[in-house]
Design a protein around this motif. Structure first.
Motif, PDB file in Angstrom:
ATOM      1  N   LEU A 191       0.831  -1.201   0.000  1.00 60.24           N
ATOM      2  CA  LEU A 191       0.000   0.000   0.000  1.00 60.24           C
ATOM      3  C   LEU A 191       0.872   1.261   0.000  1.00 60.24           C
ATOM      4  O   LEU A 191       0.561   2.249  -0.674  1.00 60.24           O
ATOM      5  N   ALA A 192       1.976   1.231   0.777  1.00 59.16           N
ATOM      6  CA  ALA A 192       2.862   2.391   0.836  1.00 59.16           C
ATOM      7  C   ALA A 192       3.494   2.676  -0.517  1.00 59.16           C
ATOM      8  O   ALA A 192       3.736   3.841  -0.871  1.00 59.16           O
ATOM      9  N   GLU A 193       3.791   1.618  -1.280  1.00 60.85           N
ATOM     10  CA  GLU A 193       4.370   1.816  -2.615  1.00 60.85           C
ATOM     11  C   GLU A 193       3.367   2.485  -3.551  1.00 60.85           C
ATOM     12  O   GLU A 193       3.739   3.298  -4.402  1.00 60.85           O
ATOM     13  N   ILE A 194       2.089   2.139  -3.418  1.00 62.32           N
ATOM     14  CA  ILE A 194       1.056   2.729  -4.279  1.00 62.32           C
ATOM     15  C   ILE A 194       0.811   4.186  -3.895  1.00 62.32           C
ATOM     16  O   ILE A 194       0.801   5.084  -4.742  1.00 62.32           O
ATOM     17  N   ASP A 195       0.584   4.409  -2.607  1.00 58.05           N
ATOM     18  CA  ASP A 195       0.314   5.762  -2.112  1.00 58.05           C
ATOM     19  C   ASP A 195       0.759   5.804  -0.657  1.00 58.05           C
ATOM     20  O   ASP A 195       0.191   5.118   0.201  1.00 58.05           O
ATOM     21  N   ARG A 196       1.766   6.576  -0.369  1.00 60.38           N
ATOM     22  CA  ARG A 196       2.364   6.627   0.961  1.00 60.38           C
ATOM     23  C   ARG A 196       1.337   6.940   2.052  1.00 60.38           C
ATOM     24  O   ARG A 196       1.467   6.495   3.193  1.00 60.38           O
ATOM     25  N   ARG A 197       0.300   7.675   1.693  1.00 59.03           N
ATOM     26  CA  ARG A 197      -0.693   8.084   2.678  1.00 59.03           C
ATOM     27  C   ARG A 197      -1.516   6.922   3.219  1.00 59.03           C
ATOM     28  O   ARG A 197      -2.157   7.034   4.271  1.00 59.03           O
ATOM     29  N   MET A 198      -1.532   5.794   2.514  1.00 62.39           N
ATOM     30  CA  MET A 198      -2.354   4.656   2.956  1.00 62.39           C
ATOM     31  C   MET A 198      -1.676   3.811   4.024  1.00 62.39           C
ATOM     32  O   MET A 198      -2.283   2.881   4.555  1.00 62.39           O
ATOM     33  N   ALA A 199      -0.414   4.097   4.375  1.00 62.05           N
ATOM     34  CA  ALA A 199       0.315   3.307   5.365  1.00 62.05           C
ATOM     35  C   ALA A 199       0.578   4.134   6.617  1.00 62.05           C
ATOM     36  O   ALA A 199       0.522   5.363   6.601  1.00 62.05           O
ATOM     37  N   THR A 200       0.851   3.435   7.726  1.00 60.33           N
ATOM     38  CA  THR A 200       1.319   4.081   8.954  1.00 60.33           C
ATOM     39  C   THR A 200       2.763   3.685   9.180  1.00 60.33           C
ATOM     40  O   THR A 200       3.211   2.621   8.719  1.00 60.33           O
ATOM     41  N   TYR A 201       3.495   4.512   9.949  1.00 54.13           N
ATOM     42  CA  TYR A 201       4.939   4.335  10.038  1.00 54.13           C
ATOM     43  C   TYR A 201       5.422   4.404  11.481  1.00 54.13           C
ATOM     44  O   TYR A 201       4.817   5.054  12.331  1.00 54.13           O
ATOM     45  N   GLY A 202       6.531   3.720  11.733  1.00 49.27           N
ATOM     46  CA  GLY A 202       7.219   3.771  13.019  1.00 49.27           C
ATOM     47  C   GLY A 202       8.705   3.821  12.763  1.00 49.27           C
ATOM     48  O   GLY A 202       9.153   4.202  11.682  1.00 49.27           O
ATOM     49  N   THR A 203       9.501   3.439  13.761  1.00 52.94           N
ATOM     50  CA  THR A 203      10.954   3.409  13.607  1.00 52.94           C
ATOM     51  C   THR A 203      11.495   2.065  14.065  1.00 52.94           C
ATOM     52  O   THR A 203      10.946   1.437  14.976  1.00 52.94           O
ATOM     53  N   ASP A 204      12.594   1.619  13.424  1.00 51.94           N
ATOM     54  CA  ASP A 204      13.237   0.389  13.860  1.00 51.94           C
ATOM     55  C   ASP A 204      14.207   0.696  14.995  1.00 51.94           C
ATOM     56  O   ASP A 204      14.275   1.828  15.492  1.00 51.94           O
ATOM     57  N   ASP A 205      14.963  -0.313  15.427  1.00 51.08           N
ATOM     58  CA  ASP A 205      15.859  -0.147  16.569  1.00 51.08           C
ATOM     59  C   ASP A 205      16.959   0.868  16.301  1.00 51.08           C
ATOM     60  O   ASP A 205      17.560   1.407  17.241  1.00 51.08           O
ATOM     61  N   ASP A 206      17.241   1.127  15.031  1.00 51.50           N
ATOM     62  CA  ASP A 206      18.279   2.101  14.671  1.00 51.50           C
ATOM     63  C   ASP A 206      17.711   3.490  14.425  1.00 51.50           C
ATOM     64  O   ASP A 206      18.445   4.402  14.019  1.00 51.50           O
ATOM     65  N   GLY A 207      16.410   3.659  14.630  1.00 50.13           N
ATOM     66  CA  GLY A 207      15.791   4.954  14.428  1.00 50.13           C
ATOM     67  C   GLY A 207      15.370   5.230  13.002  1.00 50.13           C
ATOM     68  O   GLY A 207      14.975   6.348  12.675  1.00 50.13           O
ATOM     69  N   ASN A 208      15.441   4.221  12.132  1.00 46.86           N
ATOM     70  CA  ASN A 208      15.045   4.399  10.741  1.00 46.86           C
ATOM     71  C   ASN A 208      13.544   4.172  10.580  1.00 46.86           C
ATOM     72  O   ASN A 208      12.953   3.319  11.258  1.00 46.86           O
ATOM     73  N   GLU A 209      12.927   4.892   9.666  1.00 49.17           N
ATOM     74  CA  GLU A 209      11.496   4.754   9.437  1.00 49.17           C
ATOM     75  C   GLU A 209      11.182   3.391   8.844  1.00 49.17           C
ATOM     76  O   GLU A 209      11.914   2.881   7.986  1.00 49.17           O
ATOM     77  N   GLN A 210      10.096   2.788   9.315  1.00 46.06           N
ATOM     78  CA  GLN A 210       9.642   1.531   8.743  1.00 46.06           C
ATOM     79  C   GLN A 210       8.112   1.506   8.727  1.00 46.06           C
ATOM     80  O   GLN A 210       7.459   2.135   9.548  1.00 46.06           O
ATOM     81  N   VAL A 211       7.564   0.768   7.749  1.00 41.81           N
ATOM     82  CA  VAL A 211       6.117   0.646   7.617  1.00 41.81           C
ATOM     83  C   VAL A 211       5.589  -0.257   8.725  1.00 41.81           C
ATOM     84  O   VAL A 211       6.166  -1.311   9.011  1.00 41.81           O
ATOM     85  N   GLU A 212       4.494   0.153   9.373  1.00 39.66           N
ATOM     86  CA  GLU A 212       3.909  -0.632  10.452  1.00 39.66           C
ATOM     87  C   GLU A 212       2.542  -1.218  10.089  1.00 39.66           C
ATOM     88  O   GLU A 212       2.242  -2.338  10.449  1.00 39.66           O
ATOM     89  N   GLY A 213       1.706  -0.458   9.390  1.00 36.95           N
ATOM     90  CA  GLY A 213       0.358  -0.935   9.095  1.00 36.95           C
ATOM     91  C   GLY A 213      -0.291  -0.056   8.045  1.00 36.95           C
ATOM     92  O   GLY A 213       0.364   0.775   7.413  1.00 36.95           O
ATOM     93  N   PHE A 214      -1.591  -0.266   7.852  1.00 38.24           N
ATOM     94  CA  PHE A 214      -2.299   0.577   6.896  1.00 38.24           C
ATOM     95  C   PHE A 214      -3.193   1.552   7.646  1.00 38.24           C
ATOM     96  O   PHE A 214      -3.655   1.275   8.753  1.00 38.24           O
ATOM     97  N   ASP A 215      -3.400   2.697   7.034  1.00 42.29           N
ATOM     98  CA  ASP A 215      -4.263   3.724   7.604  1.00 42.29           C
ATOM     99  C   ASP A 215      -5.698   3.401   7.212  1.00 42.29           C
ATOM    100  O   ASP A 215      -6.084   3.553   6.056  1.00 42.29           O
TER     101      ASP A 215
END
Length: 416
Positions: free
Chosen positions: A338-362
């Motif tokens: 979903l994030a690849e299609i439209d970034r707005r459709m996903a929710t985001y968090g951070t991994d252990d290194d502080g990098n952004e990662q996809v968590e779920g869909f909005d």
């Protein structure tokens, strides 16, 4: 000659002799009256009077104000009178005595330097007062020398009896004294437990931690956790406000409540709350779709939505989330797709290194697009129905004019 009469005519008695005598008779404390301790937000004042430290009689011949610059936002400051015989003696002025302050996160301070100045020692320190610091300002007295020095000699050898009577009074009034003991300040004490009568704090000790519960002047109930050395585990403790709110200001200034365990336990089920993932902590938010929280409202581009919907991949899967049934087959989406299609459709968090990662869909983004897709579909169906109605009317006209038969019209589709 073995005997030496000290308080006799023509005897030259020394200061050390007098200190030794008075130390055995009186201990540390105030003699006569005076030496009242008062404070402002940044100073301590000791009134005129006399007090004794290790038998040394010290006069405070007028109110003496000691400036204090707190090194702690919340904690305690201790006022100490220090005797230092290595300093030069003086007929006037403080000479070999002076004021010293130190700080602690708790009412328990490091041990004072108390050498035998009537023997081979040079330095003896006595606690004059301990005062509390709140929000960087001195707010009041926790204990002071006059109230702390009640020993057996001053009570005619009846200290233990009087303490036991005090404990019985507390028990009869409904207070619980775990081992029936009080310290010299009247604090209720027991193994791993203490009630401080100065501020009503309750202290618990276990393992390498010390736990304290107390109310402040604003009727907020605080829960402190300290290390064994008295240092605070967190900068500001959890507390329940006078309004009944649970506040954890160690997370951020807005008082959000952090729950690492809640964040770590995951599920694919829908919810009406959101848990953020940020450097300031994992916060709970109530989801809302009210117009009063929105601005710049305008109609969505339906053609853009049509293109997005056709790209979404619907999949079947089994869940690895610890709270889900591992054997149940679910139907859902892949958030990364979903994030690849439209970034707005996903929710985001951070991994252990502080990098952004996809968590779920909005869910709001996806549901709104689905409704828009249904609307597009309905509009297209209604258009087809309108065309079909026109075709039926034309067919009836052709049959009535004898141009075509109904059988011929019905067979048009077969010929196509």
């Amino acid at each position: 000659m073995a005997l030496n009469g000290l308080i006799f005519d023509r005897r030259n008695n020394t200061a050390k002799n007098w200190r030794s005598i008075l130390a055995e008779i009186m201990g540390d404390g105030i003699i006569g009256s005076g030496c009242e301790v008062t404070s402002t937000s940044n100073s301590i004042t000791v009134g005129g009077g006399h007090f004794i430290l290790k038998g040394a009689v010290i006069e405070n011949n007028g109110a003496d104000t000691i400036p204090v610059t707190p090194t702690l936002t919340d904690g305690y400051v201790r006022l100490i009178c220090r005797i230092d015989l290595t300093q030069e003696a003086s007929e006037t002025g403080p000479g070999q005595v002076g004021w010293v302050t130190d700080f602690s996160a708790t009412p328990t301070f490091p041990a004072l330097v108390q050498e035998d100045i009537n023997g081979t020692g040079s330095v003896y320190e006595g606690e004059i007062a301990v005062l509390q610091i709140v929000s960087g300002n001195i707010t009041g007295i926790t204990r002071q020398i006059g109230a702390a020095e009640i020993d057996a000699e001053k009570l005619g050898g009846k200290a233990a009896v009087l303490y036991a009577l005090a404990a019985d009074v507390l028990k009869n009034s409904g207070a619980q004294v775990l081992d029936g003991s009080l310290d010299a300040s009247g604090n209720i004490i027991a193994p791993n437990f203490r009630i401080d009568v100065a501020d009503g704090s309750m202290w618990f000790t276990g393992g390498s931690r010390r736990f304290r519960i107390h109310y402040d002047s604003g009727n907020n109930l605080y829960f402190h956790v300290y290390n064994a050395d008295g240092t605070s585990v967190v900068a500001t403790p959890l507390y329940i406000s006078a309004a009944g709110e649970v506040v954890a200001p160690t997370i951020n200034a807005t008082g959000a409540l952090k729950s690492q365990g809640t964040y770590n336990r995951t599920t694919t089920a829908a919810a009406n709350t959101h848990i953020s993932d940020s450097a300031s902590g994992h916060h709970f938010y109530r989801s809302t779709s009210s117009q009063r929280w929105k601005t710049n409202i305008n109609a969505a581009d339906l053609e853009e939505i049509r293109k997005v919907l056709l790209k979404i991949l619907v999949v079947n899967f089994t869940s690895l989330c610890e709270c889900d049934d591992p054997d149940k087959v679910h139907t859902g989406f892949i958030a990364e797709q979903l994030a690849e299609i439209d970034r707005r459709m996903a929710t985001y968090g951070t991994d252990d290194d502080g990098n952004e990662q996809v968590e779920g869909f909005d869910s709001n983004e996806l549901i709104s697009r689905t409704v828009a897709g249904w609307q597009i579909h309905e509009m297209e169906i209604n258009g087809i129905k309108a065309k079909a109605a026109k075709f039926d009317a034309l067919s009836a006209l052709l049959v009535s004019k004898g141009i075509l038969t109904q059988e011929e019209i019905d067979g048009l589709g077969d010929k196509a």
